[in-house]
Design a protein around this motif. Structure first.
Motif, PDB file in Angstrom:
ATOM      1  N   ALA A 116       0.873  -1.578  -0.294  1.00  0.00           N
ATOM      2  CA  ALA A 116       0.395  -0.113   0.389  1.00  0.00           C
ATOM      3  C   ALA A 116       1.122   0.955  -0.315  1.00  0.00           C
ATOM      4  O   ALA A 116       0.594   2.280  -0.624  1.00  0.00           O
ATOM      5  CB  ALA A 116      -1.001  -0.246   1.396  1.00  0.00           C
ATOM      6  N   GLY A 117       1.845   1.058   0.734  1.00  0.00           N
ATOM      7  CA  GLY A 117       2.738   2.375   0.861  1.00  0.00           C
ATOM      8  C   GLY A 117       3.294   2.453  -0.763  1.00  0.00           C
ATOM      9  O   GLY A 117       3.364   3.918  -0.762  1.00  0.00           O
ATOM     10  N   GLN A 118       3.819   1.797  -1.728  1.00  0.00           N
ATOM     11  CA  GLN A 118       3.829   2.030  -2.660  1.00  0.00           C
ATOM     12  C   GLN A 118       2.836   2.500  -3.738  1.00  0.00           C
ATOM     13  O   GLN A 118       3.636   3.355  -4.419  1.00  0.00           O
ATOM     14  CB  GLN A 118       4.990   0.656  -3.665  1.00  0.00           C
ATOM     15  N   LEU A 119       2.016   2.095  -3.335  1.00  0.00           N
ATOM     16  CA  LEU A 119       0.477   2.389  -4.464  1.00  0.00           C
ATOM     17  C   LEU A 119       0.820   4.280  -4.013  1.00  0.00           C
ATOM     18  O   LEU A 119       0.298   5.129  -4.363  1.00  0.00           O
ATOM     19  CB  LEU A 119      -0.708   2.406  -4.210  1.00  0.00           C
ATOM     20  N   ALA A 120       0.403   4.552  -2.886  1.00  0.00           N
ATOM     21  CA  ALA A 120       0.553   5.224  -1.602  1.00  0.00           C
ATOM     22  C   ALA A 120       1.728   6.228  -2.731  1.00  0.00           C
ATOM     23  O   ALA A 120       1.262   7.867  -2.643  1.00  0.00           O
ATOM     24  CB  ALA A 120       0.488   5.691  -0.436  1.00  0.00           C
ATOM     25  N   ALA A 121       2.493   6.180  -3.044  1.00  0.00           N
ATOM     26  CA  ALA A 121       3.709   6.804  -3.458  1.00  0.00           C
ATOM     27  C   ALA A 121       3.373   7.500  -4.846  1.00  0.00           C
ATOM     28  O   ALA A 121       2.989   8.605  -4.960  1.00  0.00           O
ATOM     29  CB  ALA A 121       5.164   6.552  -3.647  1.00  0.00           C
ATOM     30  N   ILE A 122       2.824   6.435  -5.932  1.00  0.00           N
ATOM     31  CA  ILE A 122       2.311   6.777  -7.099  1.00  0.00           C
ATOM     32  C   ILE A 122       1.537   8.021  -6.801  1.00  0.00           C
ATOM     33  O   ILE A 122       1.096   8.678  -7.945  1.00  0.00           O
ATOM     34  CB  ILE A 122       1.669   4.912  -7.923  1.00  0.00           C
ATOM     35  N   ILE A 123      -0.363   7.639  -6.018  1.00  0.00           N
ATOM     36  CA  ILE A 123      -1.364   8.334  -6.040  1.00  0.00           C
ATOM     37  C   ILE A 123      -1.270   9.149  -5.665  1.00  0.00           C
ATOM     38  O   ILE A 123      -1.172  10.871  -6.195  1.00  0.00           O
ATOM     39  CB  ILE A 123      -2.262   7.692  -5.185  1.00  0.00           C
ATOM     40  N   GLY A 124       0.311   9.144  -4.929  1.00  0.00           N
ATOM     41  CA  GLY A 124       0.406  11.103  -4.333  1.00  0.00           C
ATOM     42  C   GLY A 124       0.868  11.712  -5.509  1.00  0.00           C
ATOM     43  O   GLY A 124       0.752  12.751  -5.310  1.00  0.00           O
ATOM     44  N   HIS A 125       1.791  11.211  -6.373  1.00  0.00           N
ATOM     45  CA  HIS A 125       2.607  11.742  -6.920  1.00  0.00           C
ATOM     46  C   HIS A 125       2.109  12.136  -8.143  1.00  0.00           C
ATOM     47  O   HIS A 125       1.376  13.841  -8.418  1.00  0.00           O
ATOM     48  CB  HIS A 125       4.061  10.878  -8.087  1.00  0.00           C
ATOM     49  N   GLU A 126       1.148  11.430  -8.343  1.00  0.00           N
ATOM     50  CA  GLU A 126      -0.235  11.809  -9.392  1.00  0.00           C
ATOM     51  C   GLU A 126      -1.264  13.471  -8.980  1.00  0.00           C
ATOM     52  O   GLU A 126      -1.188  14.247 -10.094  1.00  0.00           O
ATOM     53  CB  GLU A 126      -1.354  10.604  -9.948  1.00  0.00           C
ATOM     54  N   VAL A 127      -1.280  12.858  -7.852  1.00  0.00           N
ATOM     55  CA  VAL A 127      -2.126  14.267  -7.008  1.00  0.00           C
ATOM     56  C   VAL A 127      -1.423  15.133  -7.045  1.00  0.00           C
ATOM     57  O   VAL A 127      -1.835  16.602  -6.630  1.00  0.00           O
ATOM     58  CB  VAL A 127      -2.987  13.261  -6.044  1.00  0.00           C
ATOM     59  N   GLY A 128       0.677  15.245  -6.982  1.00  0.00           N
ATOM     60  CA  GLY A 128       0.403  16.093  -6.590  1.00  0.00           C
ATOM     61  C   GLY A 128       0.767  16.989  -7.802  1.00  0.00           C
ATOM     62  O   GLY A 128       1.446  18.396  -7.995  1.00  0.00           O
ATOM     63  N   HIS A 129       0.781  16.218  -9.091  1.00  0.00           N
ATOM     64  CA  HIS A 129       0.178  17.534 -10.443  1.00  0.00           C
ATOM     65  C   HIS A 129      -0.466  17.743 -10.750  1.00  0.00           C
ATOM     66  O   HIS A 129      -0.549  19.227 -10.827  1.00  0.00           O
ATOM     67  CB  HIS A 129       0.260  15.602 -11.305  1.00  0.00           C
ATOM     68  N   VAL A 130      -1.375  17.875 -10.223  1.00  0.00           N
ATOM     69  CA  VAL A 130      -2.807  18.347 -10.212  1.00  0.00           C
ATOM     70  C   VAL A 130      -2.451  19.134  -8.885  1.00  0.00           C
ATOM     71  O   VAL A 130      -3.207  20.494  -9.063  1.00  0.00           O
ATOM     72  CB  VAL A 130      -4.007  17.131  -9.374  1.00  0.00           C
ATOM     73  N   ILE A 131      -2.161  19.268  -7.963  1.00  0.00           N
ATOM     74  CA  ILE A 131      -1.757  20.059  -6.086  1.00  0.00           C
ATOM     75  C   ILE A 131      -1.325  21.633  -7.347  1.00  0.00           C
ATOM     76  O   ILE A 131      -1.418  22.822  -6.780  1.00  0.00           O
ATOM     77  CB  ILE A 131      -1.464  19.894  -5.195  1.00  0.00           C
ATOM     78  N   ALA A 132       0.089  20.902  -7.778  1.00  0.00           N
ATOM     79  CA  ALA A 132       1.028  22.094  -8.627  1.00  0.00           C
ATOM     80  C   ALA A 132       0.444  23.003  -9.992  1.00  0.00           C
ATOM     81  O   ALA A 132       1.068  23.764 -10.091  1.00  0.00           O
ATOM     82  CB  ALA A 132       2.204  21.226  -8.719  1.00  0.00           C
ATOM     83  N   GLN A 133      -0.473  22.087 -10.403  1.00  0.00           N
ATOM     84  CA  GLN A 133      -1.230  22.738 -11.651  1.00  0.00           C
ATOM     85  C   GLN A 133      -0.460  22.493 -12.661  1.00  0.00           C
ATOM     86  O   GLN A 133      -0.369  23.461 -13.293  1.00  0.00           O
ATOM     87  CB  GLN A 133      -1.648  24.769 -11.566  1.00  0.00           C
ATOM     88  N   HIS A 134      -0.297  21.217 -12.781  1.00  0.00           N
ATOM     89  CA  HIS A 134       1.191  21.341 -14.142  1.00  0.00           C
ATOM     90  C   HIS A 134       0.635  21.074 -15.413  1.00  0.00           C
ATOM     91  O   HIS A 134       0.809  21.307 -15.997  1.00  0.00           O
ATOM     92  CB  HIS A 134       1.860  19.651 -13.954  1.00  0.00           C
ATOM     93  N   SER A 135      -1.171  20.385 -15.121  1.00  0.00           N
ATOM     94  CA  SER A 135      -1.258  20.742 -16.780  1.00  0.00           C
ATOM     95  C   SER A 135      -1.964  22.307 -16.959  1.00  0.00           C
ATOM     96  O   SER A 135      -1.666  22.461 -18.248  1.00  0.00           O
ATOM     97  CB  SER A 135      -3.232  19.364 -16.214  1.00  0.00           C
TER      98      SER A 135
END
Length: 270
Positions: A116-135
């Motif tokens: 679960a921790g490694q999946l959390a790293a993936i999901i956290g990373h992807e949500v991080g893109h949204v938080i930082a308005q990368h799109s």
């Protein structure tokens, strides 16, 4: 034409000066959050129509469990309400998050994440893109690059510059490798950092983010040199995440959250 170029540069300076990422990096943002949310929602709905969605209850429950620990720690200014999570039945080693509170996870990446921790790293990373308005930033920088090429082409035509096509091609390559790709690498690094912090406050051991990229490196496959890629190399990411543990380990130690998400056996996609 000079006036057009000056106006364009002035607009860039004003917008960049007014926008700052969560890590303090200056950003170029031309679009409103509502515009990006609408784009993200539309894209997500289209993907759900075109791609196979997993019906495995245990797999869906696992991904939802991890997400339910991560998303409450995302500022409501990023997205208000529930985040929609969809597991796509595909061997792709991939996941993504879109503005508008949308998260997609491919079953292929669950074969790389050991827990679960490694999946959390993936999901956290992807949500991080949204938080930082990368799109928003990528779309804005791409539009600005196109505008710069149009202005340059018009100016050269007006001055009857020799080898205009060759010069424009060189300018295009310069923008690609000098601006857009480094932007992409900066975004990935920033999302790594935001994601590691997000997983730590959500009760997941941030060291699992390092193990995740060690696992990714073992997947093999030829990768282009880092200069020619929109993503940092696996080793660059591992080094950066290792370095940031000095900040996230204490965050994890202070978290009172104890996630209980157990990874099930992941069936191979057809």
């Amino acid at each position: 034409m000079k006036k057009s170029l000056i106006a364009l540069l002035a607009l860039t300076t004003v917008v960049a000066a007014c926008s700052t990422s969560p890590t303090g990096r200056k950003q170029l943002l031309f679009h409103s959050s509502s515009q990006l949310d609408a784009m993200g929602t539309s894209s997500f709905e289209q993907m759900k129509k075109e791609q196979t969605i997993s019906t495995d209850k245990k797999v869906n429950a696992f991904v939802q469990c991890v997400t339910d620990y991560i998303t409450p720690n995302v500022n409501s200014k990023v997205h208000k309400g529930e985040w929609e999570v969809v597991v796509f039945d595909s061997n792709q080693i991939n996941a993504f998050a879109l503005p508008g509170g949308k998260i997609g996870v491919y079953t292929g990446i669950l074969n790389v994440t050991e827990n679960a921790g490694q999946l959390a790293a993936i999901i956290g990373h992807e949500v991080g893109h949204v938080i930082a308005q990368h799109s928003n930033e990528r779309l804005s920088s791409s539009q600005l690059s196109q505008a710069a090429l149009v202005v340059a082409g018009t100016t050269m035509a007006a001055k009857d510059v020799d080898n205009k096509t060759l010069l424009l091609a060189g300018l295009g390559l310069g923008l690609q490798y000098g601006v857009l790709m480094p932007y992409g690498r900066a975004h990935e690094t920033e999302a790594d950092i935001i994601g590691q912090e997000l997983m730590a406050v959500s009760g997941f051991d941030p060291k699992e983010s390092v193990k995740l990229w060690q696992n990714m490196a073992k997947q093999g496959g030829a990768a282009p040199p880092e200069f020619f890629s929109t993503h940092p190399s696996n080793q660059t990411r591992i080094n950066g995440l290792n370095k940031h543990l000095s900040k996230t380990n204490p965050m994890y130690a202070q978290s009172n959250v104890k996630p209980n998400c157990v990874k099930p056996a992941i069936p191979k996609s057809k």
